[in-house]
Scaffold this active site. Structure first.
Site, PDB file in Angstrom:
ATOM      1  N   THR A  40       0.830  -1.208   0.000  1.00 19.15           N
ATOM      2  CA  THR A  40       0.000   0.000   0.000  1.00 19.15           C
ATOM      3  C   THR A  40       0.858   1.248   0.000  1.00 19.15           C
ATOM      4  O   THR A  40       1.879   1.290   0.686  1.00 19.15           O
ATOM      5  CB  THR A  40      -0.877   0.004   1.278  1.00 19.15           C
ATOM      6  N   GLY A  55      -3.476  -6.252   6.385  1.00 22.36           N
ATOM      7  CA  GLY A  55      -4.503  -5.407   6.983  1.00 22.36           C
ATOM      8  C   GLY A  55      -5.219  -6.053   8.156  1.00 22.36           C
ATOM      9  O   GLY A  55      -5.494  -5.408   9.172  1.00 22.36           O
TER      10      GLY A  55
HETATM   11  N1  ASP Z   1      -2.585  -3.168   4.170  1.00 26.49           N
HETATM   12  C1  ASP Z   1      -3.118  -3.490   2.890  1.00 26.49           C
HETATM   13  C2  ASP Z   1      -4.333  -4.343   3.029  1.00 26.49           C
HETATM   14  O1  ASP Z   1      -4.363  -5.200   3.877  1.00 26.49           O
HETATM   15  C3  ASP Z   1      -2.141  -4.174   2.009  1.00 26.49           C
HETATM   16  C4  ASP Z   1      -0.761  -3.591   2.020  1.00 26.49           C
HETATM   17  O2  ASP Z   1      -0.426  -2.732   2.774  1.00 26.49           O
HETATM   18  O3  ASP Z   1       0.061  -4.015   1.258  1.00 26.49           O
HETATM   19  O4  ASP Z   1      -5.236  -4.186   2.244  1.00 26.49           O
END
Ligand code: ASP
Length: 318
Positions: free
Chosen positions: A150, A204
């Site tokens: 992300t 997440g």
């Molecule tokens: N945190 C994000 C999610 O779980 C994914 C990521 O950070 O790569 O959607």
């Protein structure tokens, strides 16, 4: 003093764009939106915006969050399809009095009614990744959830406004409608101009268990430096998860306080981040763990070239 910090190397071009705004005494909200849009628009980053990898039904569902640290206003969208810049929609939602967090069909309707730019976000490259993954999963019993990264940023401007924001396509092959921490205030992002801001990336489902971005800001309020706060929050959540359920997902965070001091920590090897301020041009670092501590190693030009090469190398249908 102005400053900006962001998760992952893919933020570098965006941070350079934000720097142009911030060094002319521009607004941190404008700078962070510009920076994140840059990442969303680049189709070779397969975890954010255009080119993001789809859910298990082959649809690209995107999440984004935005928080203004002056007013504490938040805006977020979850599982939105077919709009080009989720961050812009999240920021707009932060200006509404209520209905600040919208998901699925409601988010789509809001974006449509407010004239946001529509776009089919599924690229042919992402389709090949999807096809290949389905095939591998049949043949090798692979776990679907990989390939996440992300973009999350914290930005401070010369008027001392701190903002935090995120944008993501979430986990590859996620269930339709699944959202992670990224559009959840306190988990994926948090900003308070009287203290500072933080943002997270990783699994997440685990990041949410620690409300980790709020936790970091809260630790900074108690007097910890951004680096101390990031390490403390990551180590505590990692330990708790391992004790309670035997394992912890990936946890990586960055933070900046109201003085422009910054920190970054991770429970994995290889988490990279980008930081810039008035005395520090946009620079990529890699977090390395040594004896329970996180150190920041400057990314070499060879490392950066390899990062880009891997993301842009041709892919073929299996
Ligand atoms: N945190 C994000 C999610 O779980 C994914 C990521 O950070 O790569 O959607």
């Amino acid at each position: 003093m102005w400053g900006i910090i962001a998760t992952w190397t893919m933020s570098k071009e965006g941070i350079e764009k934000a720097e142009e705004i911030l060094k002319m005494s521009g607004d941190s909200g404008d700078a962070i939106e510009k920076a994140i849009k840059e990442v969303e628009d680049f189709e070779y980053y397969k975890s954010v915006g255009y080119g993001g990898l789809p859910n298990e039904e082959g649809e690209v569902e995107l999440d984004a969050g935005y928080m203004d640290g002056d007013t504490l206003q938040i805006g977020a969208i979850g599982a939105i399809r077919d709009f080009s810049n989720p961050i812009t929609i999240a920021r707009r939602l932060s200006k509404e009095k209520v209905n600040n967090v919208l998901v699925g069909e409601g988010a789509i309707q809001y974006a449509y009614q407010n004239g946001f730019q529509r776009k089919n976000m599924l690229t042919s490259r992402a389709k090949i990744h999807y096809h290949n993954r389905l095939k591998e999963m049949k043949e090798l019993e692979l776990k679907p959830y990989s390939g996440h990264d992300t973009v999350g940023m914290v930005c401070l401007d010369e008027l001392h406004k701190v903002v935090a924001a995120t944008s993501t396509s979430g986990l590859f092959m996620k269930k339709k409608g699944r959202i992670g921490d990224s559009p959840i205030v306190g988990s994926g992002f948090y900003a308070d101009s009287q203290i500072g801001g933080a943002t997270a990336t990783g699994l997440g489902e685990d990041l949410m268990k620690g409300c980790i971005s709020y936790e970091i800001v809260s630790l900074m309020e108690k007097g910890l430096s951004p680096q101390e706060a990031c390490e403390e929050a990551v180590n505590q959540l990692d330990t708790k998860l391992k004790q309670r359920k035997g394992q912890s997902g990936d946890i990586s965070v960055v933070a900046m306080n109201k003085k422009g001091e910054w920190g970054a920590a991770s429970n994995i090897e290889g988490f990279s981040f980008v930081v810039a301020n008035a005395c520090h041009k946009p620079t990529v670092y890699i977090v390395k763990r040594k004896n329970g501590k996180c150190i920041h190693e400057l990314a070499s030009q060879e490392w950066l070239d390899e990062y880009m090469r891997k993301r842009m190398e041709p892919i073929y249908k299996k």
